[in-house]
Design a protein around this motif. Sequence first.
Motif, PDB file in Angstrom:
ATOM      1  N   VAL A  98       5.110  -4.082  -2.290  1.00 15.58           N
ATOM      2  CA  VAL A  98       5.306  -5.529  -2.342  1.00 15.58           C
ATOM      3  C   VAL A  98       4.031  -6.228  -1.892  1.00 15.58           C
ATOM      4  O   VAL A  98       3.178  -5.641  -1.209  1.00 15.58           O
ATOM      5  CB  VAL A  98       6.491  -5.955  -1.447  1.00 15.58           C
ATOM      6  CG1 VAL A  98       7.782  -5.315  -1.919  1.00 15.58           C
ATOM      7  CG2 VAL A  98       6.226  -5.609   0.011  1.00 15.58           C
ATOM      8  N   ARG A  99       3.905  -7.476  -2.258  1.00 16.74           N
ATOM      9  CA  ARG A  99       2.761  -8.308  -1.851  1.00 16.74           C
ATOM     10  C   ARG A  99       3.327  -9.541  -1.148  1.00 16.74           C
ATOM     11  O   ARG A  99       3.574 -10.568  -1.798  1.00 16.74           O
ATOM     12  CB  ARG A  99       1.903  -8.687  -3.048  1.00 16.74           C
ATOM     13  CG  ARG A  99       1.175  -7.514  -3.677  1.00 16.74           C
ATOM     14  CD  ARG A  99       0.382  -7.956  -4.900  1.00 16.74           C
ATOM     15  NE  ARG A  99      -0.672  -8.897  -4.569  1.00 16.74           N
ATOM     16  CZ  ARG A  99      -1.913  -8.535  -4.225  1.00 16.74           C
ATOM     17  NH1 ARG A  99      -2.243  -7.245  -4.186  1.00 16.74           N
ATOM     18  NH2 ARG A  99      -2.824  -9.444  -3.947  1.00 16.74           N
ATOM     19  N   PRO A 100       3.566  -9.467   0.145  1.00 14.12           N
ATOM     20  CA  PRO A 100       4.143 -10.616   0.849  1.00 14.12           C
ATOM     21  C   PRO A 100       3.244 -11.837   0.732  1.00 14.12           C
ATOM     22  O   PRO A 100       2.062 -11.791   1.097  1.00 14.12           O
ATOM     23  CB  PRO A 100       4.250 -10.123   2.301  1.00 14.12           C
ATOM     24  CG  PRO A 100       4.199  -8.642   2.210  1.00 14.12           C
ATOM     25  CD  PRO A 100       3.337  -8.333   1.034  1.00 14.12           C
ATOM     26  N   PRO A 104      -1.930  -8.308  -0.104  1.00 11.57           N
ATOM     27  CA  PRO A 104      -1.642  -6.872  -0.108  1.00 11.57           C
ATOM     28  C   PRO A 104      -1.219  -6.395   1.271  1.00 11.57           C
ATOM     29  O   PRO A 104      -1.630  -6.943   2.295  1.00 11.57           O
ATOM     30  CB  PRO A 104      -2.977  -6.245  -0.531  1.00 11.57           C
ATOM     31  CG  PRO A 104      -4.010  -7.239  -0.110  1.00 11.57           C
ATOM     32  CD  PRO A 104      -3.369  -8.590  -0.275  1.00 11.57           C
ATOM     33  N   LEU A 105      -0.380  -5.364   1.293  1.00 13.93           N
ATOM     34  CA  LEU A 105       0.043  -4.785   2.563  1.00 13.93           C
ATOM     35  C   LEU A 105      -1.109  -4.034   3.220  1.00 13.93           C
ATOM     36  O   LEU A 105      -1.974  -3.467   2.547  1.00 13.93           O
ATOM     37  CB  LEU A 105       1.212  -3.820   2.340  1.00 13.93           C
ATOM     38  CG  LEU A 105       2.532  -4.440   1.890  1.00 13.93           C
ATOM     39  CD1 LEU A 105       3.523  -3.338   1.550  1.00 13.93           C
ATOM     40  CD2 LEU A 105       3.106  -5.340   2.970  1.00 13.93           C
ATOM     41  N   ALA A 106      -1.125  -4.023   4.537  1.00 11.58           N
ATOM     42  CA  ALA A 106      -2.120  -3.256   5.274  1.00 11.58           C
ATOM     43  C   ALA A 106      -1.858  -1.766   5.097  1.00 11.58           C
ATOM     44  O   ALA A 106      -0.706  -1.324   5.052  1.00 11.58           O
ATOM     45  CB  ALA A 106      -2.088  -3.622   6.753  1.00 11.58           C
ATOM     46  N   ASP A 256       8.480   4.571   4.065  1.00  9.29           N
ATOM     47  CA  ASP A 256       8.677   3.361   3.255  1.00  9.29           C
ATOM     48  C   ASP A 256       7.343   2.971   2.626  1.00  9.29           C
ATOM     49  O   ASP A 256       6.631   2.098   3.128  1.00  9.29           O
ATOM     50  CB  ASP A 256       9.213   2.231   4.133  1.00  9.29           C
ATOM     51  CG  ASP A 256       9.577   0.992   3.328  1.00  9.29           C
ATOM     52  OD1 ASP A 256       9.461   1.036   2.086  1.00  9.29           O
ATOM     53  OD2 ASP A 256       9.982  -0.012   3.941  1.00  9.29           O
ATOM     54  N   ARG A 257       7.017   3.608   1.513  1.00 10.07           N
ATOM     55  CA  ARG A 257       5.725   3.338   0.884  1.00 10.07           C
ATOM     56  C   ARG A 257       5.694   2.011   0.138  1.00 10.07           C
ATOM     57  O   ARG A 257       4.614   1.512  -0.189  1.00 10.07           O
ATOM     58  CB  ARG A 257       5.375   4.477  -0.077  1.00 10.07           C
ATOM     59  CG  ARG A 257       5.191   5.812   0.625  1.00 10.07           C
ATOM     60  CD  ARG A 257       4.680   6.862  -0.325  1.00 10.07           C
ATOM     61  NE  ARG A 257       4.455   8.134   0.359  1.00 10.07           N
ATOM     62  CZ  ARG A 257       3.953   9.218  -0.220  1.00 10.07           C
ATOM     63  NH1 ARG A 257       3.629   9.178  -1.517  1.00 10.07           N
ATOM     64  NH2 ARG A 257       3.780  10.326   0.460  1.00 10.07           N
ATOM     65  N   ARG A 258       6.852   1.446  -0.136  1.00  8.76           N
ATOM     66  CA  ARG A 258       6.882   0.185  -0.884  1.00  8.76           C
ATOM     67  C   ARG A 258       6.687  -1.015   0.037  1.00  8.76           C
ATOM     68  O   ARG A 258       5.984  -1.952  -0.297  1.00  8.76           O
ATOM     69  CB  ARG A 258       8.196   0.053  -1.648  1.00  8.76           C
ATOM     70  CG  ARG A 258       8.221  -1.143  -2.569  1.00  8.76           C
ATOM     71  CD  ARG A 258       9.365  -1.064  -3.566  1.00  8.76           C
ATOM     72  NE  ARG A 258       9.284  -2.156  -4.516  1.00  8.76           N
ATOM     73  CZ  ARG A 258       9.885  -3.326  -4.368  1.00  8.76           C
ATOM     74  NH1 ARG A 258      10.652  -3.544  -3.303  1.00  8.76           N
ATOM     75  NH2 ARG A 258       9.755  -4.278  -5.276  1.00  8.76           N
ATOM     76  N   GLN A 259       7.314  -0.998   1.211  1.00  9.60           N
ATOM     77  CA  GLN A 259       7.195  -2.139   2.121  1.00  9.60           C
ATOM     78  C   GLN A 259       6.338  -1.826   3.349  1.00  9.60           C
ATOM     79  O   GLN A 259       5.895  -2.751   4.029  1.00  9.60           O
ATOM     80  CB  GLN A 259       8.577  -2.601   2.590  1.00  9.60           C
ATOM     81  CG  GLN A 259       9.479  -3.053   1.464  1.00  9.60           C
ATOM     82  CD  GLN A 259      10.747  -3.677   1.988  1.00  9.60           C
ATOM     83  OE1 GLN A 259      10.856  -4.892   2.100  1.00  9.60           O
ATOM     84  NE2 GLN A 259      11.716  -2.851   2.335  1.00  9.60           N
ATOM     85  N   ARG A 260       6.128  -0.542   3.656  1.00 15.38           N
ATOM     86  CA  ARG A 260       5.307  -0.113   4.791  1.00 15.38           C
ATOM     87  C   ARG A 260       5.734  -0.823   6.070  1.00 15.38           C
ATOM     88  O   ARG A 260       4.922  -1.381   6.800  1.00 15.38           O
ATOM     89  CB  ARG A 260       3.825  -0.372   4.519  1.00 15.38           C
ATOM     90  CG  ARG A 260       3.255   0.479   3.384  1.00 15.38           C
ATOM     91  CD  ARG A 260       1.814   0.165   3.105  1.00 15.38           C
ATOM     92  NE  ARG A 260       1.333   0.868   1.925  1.00 15.38           N
ATOM     93  CZ  ARG A 260       0.211   0.573   1.285  1.00 15.38           C
ATOM     94  NH1 ARG A 260      -0.555  -0.408   1.717  1.00 15.38           N
ATOM     95  NH2 ARG A 260      -0.160   1.247   0.212  1.00 15.38           N
ATOM     96  N   MET A 261       7.033  -0.755   6.320  1.00 18.24           N
ATOM     97  CA  MET A 261       7.587  -1.390   7.514  1.00 18.24           C
ATOM     98  C   MET A 261       7.967  -0.316   8.517  1.00 18.24           C
ATOM     99  O   MET A 261       8.818   0.533   8.240  1.00 18.24           O
ATOM    100  CB  MET A 261       8.815  -2.232   7.156  1.00 18.24           C
ATOM    101  CG  MET A 261       8.535  -3.379   6.211  1.00 18.24           C
ATOM    102  SD  MET A 261      10.038  -4.296   5.750  1.00 18.24           S
ATOM    103  CE  MET A 261      10.302  -5.263   7.238  1.00 18.24           C
ATOM    104  N   ALA A 262       7.311  -0.327   9.680  1.00 17.19           N
ATOM    105  CA  ALA A 262       7.725   0.537  10.773  1.00 17.19           C
ATOM    106  C   ALA A 262       9.024  -0.017  11.366  1.00 17.19           C
ATOM    107  O   ALA A 262       9.480  -1.106  10.998  1.00 17.19           O
ATOM    108  CB  ALA A 262       6.625   0.618  11.826  1.00 17.19           C
ATOM    109  N   LEU A 275      -5.996  -8.948   5.188  1.00 20.05           N
ATOM    110  CA  LEU A 275      -6.658 -10.211   4.921  1.00 20.05           C
ATOM    111  C   LEU A 275      -7.828  -9.995   3.973  1.00 20.05           C
ATOM    112  O   LEU A 275      -8.443  -8.924   3.957  1.00 20.05           O
ATOM    113  CB  LEU A 275      -7.149 -10.838   6.230  1.00 20.05           C
ATOM    114  CG  LEU A 275      -6.056 -11.189   7.245  1.00 20.05           C
ATOM    115  CD1 LEU A 275      -6.687 -11.749   8.507  1.00 20.05           C
ATOM    116  CD2 LEU A 275      -5.066 -12.189   6.664  1.00 20.05           C
ATOM    117  N   PRO A 276      -8.169 -10.999   3.173  1.00 17.51           N
ATOM    118  CA  PRO A 276      -9.314 -10.846   2.266  1.00 17.51           C
ATOM    119  C   PRO A 276     -10.609 -10.719   3.050  1.00 17.51           C
ATOM    120  O   PRO A 276     -10.750 -11.242   4.159  1.00 17.51           O
ATOM    121  CB  PRO A 276      -9.270 -12.134   1.434  1.00 17.51           C
ATOM    122  CG  PRO A 276      -8.499 -13.107   2.264  1.00 17.51           C
ATOM    123  CD  PRO A 276      -7.498 -12.299   3.041  1.00 17.51           C
TER     124      PRO A 276
END
Length: 287
Positions: A98-100, A104-106, A256-262, A275-276
Amino acid sequence: MTISPGWYKDPADPSTQRYWDGEGWLGASLPADATPPDGPPAAPPPPVPVDQPVHKVSEPGNGSAPPVLPPAGGTPPVGPGMQPLPPGWPHPVPQPPVRPHGMPLATPGARLVARIVDTIALVLLNVVVNGWFIYLFLREYIPFTQAITDKWMETGELPLDMERPAQMDALLLVIILIALALWFAYEVPATAHTGQTLGKRLARIKVVRAENLDPLGVGRAWRRWSPLAMPLLLLSCCGPCFVILQFVDVIFLLIDRRQRMAWHDRSAGTYVVRLPDPVRTDKRSAS
């Protein structure tokens, strides 16, 4: 604690909104300014079976394209111009991360670097603030463990009935409470207001809400910090439990490779985004 079910802006496309059922996004998206229904979206109609597993839709002027068959034992191609897979397709279809809010996710590596930097900073703070209590604890602990070792070497059995110094347990509790207070003061206010600790600034990552880009606030930052920090209290009675709980927290990030939420992200409903890169200014003078 998780986000309650409801309609929120889609992190992947802030111009739309989707229904969050408490664990994931449900149904199709709606325009952000549209009035959503009171509850979850209606279930989509069952897909129409197709003869070919996947085939490319003909484009105007190109004529019909030959069917694109999936590789044997592999994942079928799915993308723009592809029709939906038929019901019961046996191969898993990978979903992109996902791209919140369009960011991009860290990566796990960037989060690890940030945590290492923060840990070093906290160790230095504890050396300064907690150093005297650590010295007093070690002055009691080292002779005690040495006496246990000597007794074990003489008899071949651990002297479980050996009396522990009373001051040692009290000092350990004081050290843990001070360490927790330092950790809270270091991480929670910074995450609440800017979403970044020192480590996250250096790694160029940031903690954001799942539903919008408002600051987390102290309450939500505290909920995110608690699953990481509260197991530190177990050091006084069960040291390995602290390490196990930290591992369980991190394993969610790797699975969780899609959301990368611990686990601590899930408890507060947050994402960690990359961040860019800063714009590099040209230092050469104009001719």
